[in-house]
Design a protein around this motif. Structure first.
Motif, short mmCIF file in Angstrom:
data_model
loop_
_atom_site.label_atom_id
_atom_site.label_comp_id
_atom_site.label_asym_id
_atom_site.label_seq_id
_atom_site.Cartn_x
_atom_site.Cartn_y
_atom_site.Cartn_z
N ILE A 1 1.80 -13.64 49.78
CA ILE A 1 1.76 -12.18 49.93
C ILE A 1 0.72 -11.57 48.99
CG2 ILE A 1 3.07 -10.06 49.52
CD1 ILE A 1 5.58 -11.60 50.47
N LEU A 2 0.73 -12.01 47.73
CA LEU A 2 -0.24 -11.49 46.75
C LEU A 2 -1.68 -11.76 47.19
CD1 LEU A 2 1.61 -12.51 43.47
CD2 LEU A 2 1.04 -10.16 44.14
N ALA A 3 -1.93 -12.96 47.70
CA ALA A 3 -3.29 -13.31 48.15
C ALA A 3 -3.73 -12.36 49.27
CB ALA A 3 -3.32 -14.76 48.63
N ASN A 4 -2.84 -12.08 50.21
CA ASN A 4 -3.16 -11.17 51.30
C ASN A 4 -3.41 -9.75 50.81
OD1 ASN A 4 -3.26 -12.68 53.63
ND2 ASN A 4 -1.60 -11.61 54.65
N LEU A 5 -2.57 -9.30 49.88
CA LEU A 5 -2.70 -7.94 49.37
C LEU A 5 -4.02 -7.74 48.63
CD1 LEU A 5 0.93 -7.28 48.05
CD2 LEU A 5 -0.10 -6.45 50.18
N VAL A 6 -4.41 -8.76 47.87
CA VAL A 6 -5.70 -8.68 47.16
C VAL A 6 -6.84 -8.61 48.17
CG1 VAL A 6 -7.28 -9.95 45.66
CG2 VAL A 6 -4.86 -9.81 45.07
N ASP A 7 -6.79 -9.43 49.22
CA ASP A 7 -7.82 -9.40 50.26
C ASP A 7 -7.88 -8.03 50.95
OD1 ASP A 7 -8.58 -11.98 49.81
OD2 ASP A 7 -7.38 -12.85 51.44
N GLU A 8 -6.73 -7.37 51.04
CA GLU A 8 -6.68 -6.06 51.69
C GLU A 8 -7.12 -4.93 50.75
OE1 GLU A 8 -4.69 -4.91 54.84
OE2 GLU A 8 -5.45 -6.83 55.54
N GLY A 9 -7.35 -5.26 49.47
CA GLY A 9 -7.84 -4.26 48.53
C GLY A 9 -6.77 -3.44 47.84
N HIS A 10 -5.52 -3.90 47.85
CA HIS A 10 -4.44 -3.16 47.20
C HIS A 10 -4.40 -3.47 45.70
CE1 HIS A 10 -2.77 -1.77 50.97
NE2 HIS A 10 -2.79 -3.00 51.44
N GLU A 11 -3.80 -2.56 44.96
CA GLU A 11 -3.53 -2.78 43.53
C GLU A 11 -2.18 -3.50 43.44
OE1 GLU A 11 -2.28 -0.29 39.52
OE2 GLU A 11 -3.15 0.79 41.23
N ALA A 12 -2.22 -4.80 43.15
CA ALA A 12 -1.00 -5.61 43.19
C ALA A 12 -0.52 -5.95 41.79
CB ALA A 12 -1.24 -6.89 43.98
N VAL A 13 0.80 -5.90 41.61
CA VAL A 13 1.44 -6.30 40.35
C VAL A 13 2.43 -7.41 40.67
CG1 VAL A 13 2.83 -5.57 38.38
CG2 VAL A 13 1.24 -3.95 39.46
N ALA A 14 2.35 -8.52 39.92
CA ALA A 14 3.23 -9.66 40.13
C ALA A 14 4.25 -9.75 39.00
CB ALA A 14 2.41 -10.95 40.19
N ILE A 15 5.53 -9.91 39.37
CA ILE A 15 6.60 -10.09 38.38
C ILE A 15 7.27 -11.44 38.63
CG2 ILE A 15 8.80 -9.22 37.50
CD1 ILE A 15 8.02 -6.44 38.38
N ASP A 16 7.39 -12.23 37.56
CA ASP A 16 8.11 -13.50 37.65
C ASP A 16 8.62 -13.84 36.25
OD1 ASP A 16 8.14 -15.97 39.90
OD2 ASP A 16 8.43 -16.63 37.83
N ASN A 17 9.75 -14.53 36.17
CA ASN A 17 10.30 -14.83 34.84
C ASN A 17 9.75 -16.11 34.24
OD1 ASN A 17 11.63 -16.72 36.38
ND2 ASN A 17 13.63 -15.72 36.24
N ASP A 18 8.83 -16.77 34.94
CA ASP A 18 8.19 -17.98 34.42
C ASP A 18 6.80 -17.63 33.90
OD1 ASP A 18 6.80 -20.42 34.06
OD2 ASP A 18 8.03 -21.43 35.56
N PRO A 19 6.57 -17.73 32.58
CA PRO A 19 5.27 -17.33 32.02
C PRO A 19 4.11 -18.18 32.53
CG PRO A 19 6.64 -18.38 30.35
CD PRO A 19 7.52 -18.14 31.52
N ASP A 20 4.36 -19.46 32.81
CA ASP A 20 3.30 -20.33 33.32
C ASP A 20 2.84 -19.88 34.71
OD1 ASP A 20 3.39 -21.88 31.04
OD2 ASP A 20 4.82 -23.32 31.89
#
Length: 454
Positions: free
Chosen positions: A15-34
């Motif tokens: 989803i993030l890859a698609n959103l970046v390609d579409e030019g959106h401002e994307a924020v990713a949240i995950d509890n794994d720092p790696d």
């Protein structure tokens, strides 16, 4: 548009890859720092490490300004709670990934109302629906549905022995009585929106637009679909397998599921008593042959390992199984599988990332029309979009021959009520119509954009 994604597993990353390609401002949240480090190194996104259902984490991600918030972790409950908090903290639209079969349609409707969810997505259920459509139409590589299943875009690869090889599209219209439109062709790396003089060649990947009934008639006329699938073998007993097997059993198919995990076998056997469940390793050639691989009409590899799915699919294909379908989520492995001769590949990650991208694009633009559906075709080189026409659409009731449509764009279908129309120059767009548009190498946001107004 600012979009926040909670959960950066396979689906979240797609989803993030698609959103970046579409030019959106994307924020990713995950509890794994790696995972956050890896995501932010690869994609132009903001990363926040923490629990997506934690108010402080959401605040750090800028939830108050988010126009779309999607929680796609492995936990249905966390996703629902995160969406509930996000909505309360200012997110405009919220989408939760909800996968558990125990959450049936009635429960989901109640929860969506109570939690103020804009939508919910179930990747496995959507994938099962697509798989079921492919099984109903053997020979298709991909089937996308529009207008609630009344109209379809069918992809297939032309083999040398196909009766339509070396035919122009004008000749096809004369040769076959079915109502269909060849609306996009991929030849090598090039994608074409063809005109009537275009001549089809062996190896072409073509997209055909037709109603569900006419598409099936065409496949029979072409000799692609010789008989209905009756015996199906599924490798892997995950959620997708459960949903698919349930659909197949309901239409009278014989279903064999091979799975090595005892708990999953027991779950399937308890919930789908009509299926034959074999506890064993689906990668074992001996087991596959013992369970009747050579007598099945359709073989579907749905384990959680792309590599295993590819290998067992190649083995099934070498044993002359008429239809082989392979689940592959990683894009690089999907292209490799195609090069190895596996034509029918399904990716739940890709399906859901396309759906969410379409949802985001629909929120951005609504001038004169409302985007209902977005699919990517031909290795992402073309798009098929469905628009619902509103009363303020500027080109209402004008014959299409009087309108100038941009290059590499085609109106592939009009659905009026429940009646599908293969458009000609004398047809027009009316308020309430569902209009299907094909675009190659272009990003279309509204129906108005397809017209050249110079």
């Amino acid at each position: 548009m600012k979009i926040i994604i909670v959960g950066c597993g396979k689906i979240g990353t797609a989803i993030l890859a698609n959103l970046v390609d579409e030019g959106h401002e994307a924020v990713a949240i995950d509890n794994d720092p790696d995972i956050i480090t890896e995501i932010t190194n690869i994609y132009d996104v903001i990363g926040v490490c923490g629990n997506g259902a934690d108010g402080e984490v959401l605040e750090e991600a800028g939830i108050a300004d988010a126009e779309l918030f999607a929680a796609v972790t492995d936990s249905d409950e966390l996703n629902m709670l995160a969406c509930f908090l996000a909505k309360r903290m200012g997110a405009s639209q919220t989408i939760a990934r909800i996968r558990n079969p125990e959450y049936n349609d009635k429960n989901l409707s109640f929860m969506r109302h109570q939690l103020e969810l804009s939508s919910s997505i179930n990747p496995e259920k959507v994938a099962a629906r697509e798989l079921f459509n492919l099984i109903k139409l053997p020979g298709a590589m991909k089937i996308e549905s529009f207008a609630r299943g009344n109209y379809e875009m069918i992809e297939l690869k032309l083999k040398a022995e196909s009766p339509i090889v070396d035919c122009s599209l004008w000749e096809l219209r004369k040769k076959y009585d079915q109502k269909f439109l060849v609306c996009v062709v991929q030849r090598g790396e090039e994608v074409y929106i063809p005109d009537g003089n275009f001549v089809l060649k062996a190896g072409d990947r073509i997209g055909i637009a037709a109603s569900t009934v006419e598409g099936a008639k065409l496949f029979r006329a072409l000799g692609i679909m010789k008989k209905q699938v009756k015996n199906v073998m599924i490798i892997g007993a995950g959620r997708t397998s459960y949903y698919l097997a349930s659909k197949l059993l309901n239409v009278g198919a014989n279903v064999t599921i091979i799975e090595k995990d005892h708990k999953r076998c027991k779950f399937i056997a308890d919930h789908l008593p009509g299926a034959t469940v074999i506890e064993g390793d689906g990668a074992s050639q001996e087991i596959l042959l013992e369970e009747g691989l050579r007598s099945v009409d359709s073989f579907i590899a749905l384990t959680g390992m792309d590599e295993q799915n590819i290998l067992v699919s190649i083995f099934a294909q070498s044993n002359k199984v008429p239809q082989v379908i392979t689940k592959v989520n990683r894009p690089e492995l999907a292209s490799m599988a195609e090069n190895l001769g596996l034509d029918t590949i399904i990716s739940p990650c890709k399906i859901i990332s396309d759906r969410l991208s379409g949802y985001a694009r629909a929120l951005e633009n609504s001038l004169g029309s409302e985007m209902e559906t977005l699919y990517t075709l031909m290795d992402d080189k073309a798009e098929a979009l469905e628009f619902i026409v509103r009363e303020d659409f500027e080109e209402l009731d004008i014959p299409l021959k009087e309108l100038s449509i941009k290059r590499n764009v085609l109106i592939a279908g009009i659905i009026r009520g429940r009646k599908p129309i293969i458009p000609t120059g004398d047809d027009f767009i009316h308020e309430g119509d569902h209009v299907i548009v094909l675009a190659a190498g272009k990003r279309i946001n509204t129906l108005t954009e397809i017209f050249d107004k110079r």
